[in-house]
Design a protein around this motif. Structure first.
Motif, PDB file in Angstrom:
ATOM      1  N   ALA A 174       0.822  -1.208   0.000  1.00 42.47           N
ATOM      2  CA  ALA A 174       0.000   0.000   0.000  1.00 42.47           C
ATOM      3  C   ALA A 174       0.857   1.259   0.000  1.00 42.47           C
ATOM      4  N   LEU A 175       1.904   1.282   0.815  1.00 43.70           N
ATOM      5  CA  LEU A 175       2.795   2.445   0.815  1.00 43.70           C
ATOM      6  C   LEU A 175       3.501   2.590  -0.530  1.00 43.70           C
ATOM      7  N   GLY A 176       3.880   1.474  -1.123  1.00 45.48           N
ATOM      8  CA  GLY A 176       4.489   1.546  -2.450  1.00 45.48           C
ATOM      9  C   GLY A 176       3.556   2.165  -3.465  1.00 45.48           C
ATOM     10  N   ALA A 177       2.273   1.794  -3.404  1.00 46.51           N
ATOM     11  CA  ALA A 177       1.293   2.389  -4.319  1.00 46.51           C
ATOM     12  C   ALA A 177       1.159   3.875  -4.089  1.00 46.51           C
ATOM     13  N   LEU A 178       1.112   4.315  -2.834  1.00 48.50           N
ATOM     14  CA  LEU A 178       0.966   5.745  -2.541  1.00 48.50           C
ATOM     15  C   LEU A 178       2.202   6.530  -2.963  1.00 48.50           C
ATOM     16  N   VAL A 179       3.379   5.937  -2.817  1.00 53.10           N
ATOM     17  CA  VAL A 179       4.597   6.612  -3.288  1.00 53.10           C
ATOM     18  C   VAL A 179       4.560   6.781  -4.805  1.00 53.10           C
ATOM     19  N   LEU A 180       4.094   5.761  -5.518  1.00 48.44           N
ATOM     20  CA  LEU A 180       3.993   5.860  -6.975  1.00 48.44           C
ATOM     21  C   LEU A 180       2.958   6.903  -7.380  1.00 48.44           C
ATOM     22  N   VAL A 181       1.841   6.965  -6.671  1.00 51.51           N
ATOM     23  CA  VAL A 181       0.788   7.926  -7.006  1.00 51.51           C
ATOM     24  C   VAL A 181       1.267   9.353  -6.804  1.00 51.51           C
ATOM     25  N   THR A 182       2.112   9.584  -5.785  1.00 51.54           N
ATOM     26  CA  THR A 182       2.574  10.942  -5.477  1.00 51.54           C
ATOM     27  C   THR A 182       3.905  11.275  -6.143  1.00 51.54           C
ATOM     28  N   THR A 183       4.385  10.423  -7.035  1.00 52.59           N
ATOM     29  CA  THR A 183       5.652  10.691  -7.715  1.00 52.59           C
ATOM     30  C   THR A 183       5.517  11.905  -8.631  1.00 52.59           C
TER      31      THR A 183
END
Length: 607
Positions: A174-183
């Motif tokens: 989930a954190l990986g997804a949020l990091v990708l979304v906020t890139t």
């Protein structure tokens, strides 16, 4: 701070980062400083988690099932758990993959410690991803470090991160997804990877669905058209996982139970108070609102009956430090007319910070000792394994989930291990039963197990409390209520033997003998040997685990005339033949097998 592709963001929409000055680049010195901070935080997080890896409390019943499934998958062995521990095939595959790649089972003292290594690595990845997410959201370097520090050092985090629950793996996805979304400048490939990460998080734990509102909200803010693409990909994956592939991918939550939310909050009360304040305050900050909504949904799940509190807190754990640090930064920037955060510029900021640190330190001063750090990586099951190897090698054993994994790792043939799930109307024939912790839950789910254990005789106990491992002998004949008391006969015979002038005994050995805690075969053979020659008894050494089970001591150390004593005992036959006669530096150690036949001391049975 974030950069967006032209034409993908509406001008009227709220930005996805905290308000602050635009940053166009970072010098090499700033990059090295950030790297040093991250490495120091990861070293702190890893060191503390290694120290508390074998901490015994609080305990989680479902942990044993996850460990057993990870072992079974890695060794291509079928296993069905006792039930109630939840289902996460994708999570078990991840744990198993780590243990196979790193040979964790071969290196670790126990199966539990091996799989906990995977959780430790997941905790470090969560800390690293939390740093990147904090920086993506516009937190300063020191605010991001504070958020990661809270996650790395909180006693609550240490207690949660030592448990094998699949929600720790879901957090990483989930954190990986949020990091990708906020890139900044994210492209379609970032969105596609974010969709896959969200799918992996949900397949690992259904509770990870609460992260979808945050990810979707951030995507709509940045690129509404690409948000639809992510939604399509995610729905397609979930449709397959919960439809045609449901038999091999669909996860289910574990049953609710201890430890409860109160048990966890007691480790870090300040975390509960500050988290509540941060979740509410974050609703007023536009950039933090998506995360606050997901966090409040997790809090609401704590009040849903049957949802395990441990799983909810594992997912909530990284969110609240992020929101707390971000809220403090946002408030500080509003109060200080400078672009950078300088807490010392306001007279009231320093006392508030001191009070905050004092509250956190007071909570941690209780939480750290409550975790009971220990260097014991094996636990009570290691002693149970040694006892079984010495006394029941090759036997069929009825085991719970925790004992199944540990005995299988120790080399016990899995075909001789009978899990509770194999007990339908009756349990398959078994000679022994090994259960780690309480059996109330297993008895309730499997009445046949309860019936088998009700007639079993406890033979050895290792550990205490919730961690106690009980070894029982199955199939023993029921005791005759009209038969004379064996304990009374041992007591009277022991008193008579201790009073003999031909036997010398140290005080502790005499006390054991007079209390009736010595095997009847030893009493009889020592009396027979004393009729031939004077006997010097050094001790009646206890077999580990048998004293707590109330078993009489079946070993004696005889310290005089080694050759004559050894010849006497090796010449015994039938009922009085020892299982071993060993010469040591202190004398001759004689050991008898378990379960002396009844009636050997009948003359001493009457009061």
């Amino acid at each position: 701070m974030a950069q967006h592709s032209r034409g993908t963001t509406d001008q009227g929409r709220s930005p996805a980062t905290l308000p602050g000055p635009a940053v166009t680049g970072f010098s090499a010195a700033h990059r090295l400083l950030s790297l040093d901070i991250v490495l120091a935080l990861l070293a702190l997080a890893g060191g503390l988690r290694v120290l508390y890896l074998a901490a015994p409390a609080p305990a989680l019943p479902a942990e044993a099932s996850n460990v057993a499934h990870a072992y079974a998958l890695g060794h291509l062995t079928p296993f069905t758990d006792a039930g109630g521990a939840g289902v996460s095939p994708f999570g078990w595959w991840q744990l198993s993959a780590y243990t196979m790649v790193t040979d964790a089972f071969g290196r670790s003292a126990s199966a539990l410690a091996a799989v906990r290594e995977a959780v430790l690595v997941a905790a470090l990845l969560s800390a690293l991803l939390l740093w990147f997410l904090a920086r993506r959201l516009g937190l300063t370097r020191w605010a991001a470090a504070a958020a990661v520090l809270l996650l790395a050092a909180s006693p609550l985090a240490l207690g949660l991160h030592r448990l094998v629950v699949v929600e720790h793996l879901a957090v990483v996805w989930a954190l990986g997804a949020l990091v990708l979304v906020t890139t900044p400048g994210a492209r379609i490939r970032h969105d596609a990877l974010a969709a896959l990460c969200l799918l992996a998080a949900v397949l690992t734990s259904p509770l990870a669905l609460v992260f979808l509102p945050a990810a979707g909200w951030l995507l709509v803010r940045r690129a509404p058209a690409r948000a639809a693409l992510v939604a399509v990909l995610l729905n397609l994956g979930l449709g397959l996982a919960f439809g045609p592939a449901a038999g091999v991918l669909r996860p289910h939550l574990a049953d609710g139970g201890r430890p409860s939310i109160a048990d966890w909050v007691a480790l870090d009360p300040a975390w509960a108070v500050l988290s509540t304040m941060a979740l509410v305050a974050a609703l007023a900050v536009t950039a933090l609102r998506p995360f606050a909504v997901s966090g409040l949904l997790l809090v609401a799940a704590l009040f849903v009956p049957g949802v395990p509190d441990t799983a909810v807190l594992a997912l909530l754990l990284p969110l609240t430090p992020l929101l707390l640090a971000a809220v403090v930064q946002a408030v500080s920037r509003q109060r200080v007319p400078a672009h950078r955060w300088h807490p010392g510029r306001r007279p009231g900021t320093v006392p508030a910070a001191v009070v905050l640190l004092a509250v956190v330190a007071a909570g941690w001063s209780y939480g750290y000792p409550a975790l009971h750090p220990t260097t014991d990586r094996a636990g009570p099951l290691a002693g149970a394994q040694e006892w079984l190897r010495a006394n029941a090698s090759g036997a069929r054993v009825l085991v719970d989930d925790g004992a199944w994994a540990e005995l299988a790792k120790a080399g016990w043939p899995t075909g001789l291990l009978v899990p509770p799930a194999a007990c339908a109307a009756t349990c398959p024939p078994a000679e022994w039963a090994v259960f780690a912790g309480g059996t109330a839950e297993v008895r309730g789910r499997h009445p046949a197990v309860g019936a088998a254990l009700a007639e079993a005789g406890v033979t050895a106990v290792f550990g205490t409390g919730d961690r106690a491992v009980t070894i029982s002998r199955l199939g023993l004949p029921a005791a005759d209520p009209a038969a004379p008391s064996e304990e009374s006969a041992r007591t009277h015979a022991g008193e008579a033997l201790a009073a003999s002038t031909r036997i010398s005994l140290p005080p502790d050995a005499s006390a054991v003998l007079r209390a009736g805690h010595v095997d009847p075969r030893l009493i009889a053979t020592i009396a027979a040997l004393a009729a031939i020659r004077p006997v010097s008894v050094g001790a009646f050494p206890a077999v580990p685990g048998e004293d707590p089970a109330g078993q009489p001591r079946r070993r004696v150390l005889l310290t005089a005339a080694k050759d004559a004593v050894a010849a006497f005992y090796t010449g015994q036959r039938d009922l009085f033949r020892p299982s071993s006669v060993t010469e040591t530096a202190d004398g001759v150690l004689v050991t008898y097998p378990l379960f002396a036949p009844p009636g050997l001391l009948v003359p001493f049975s009457s009061p």
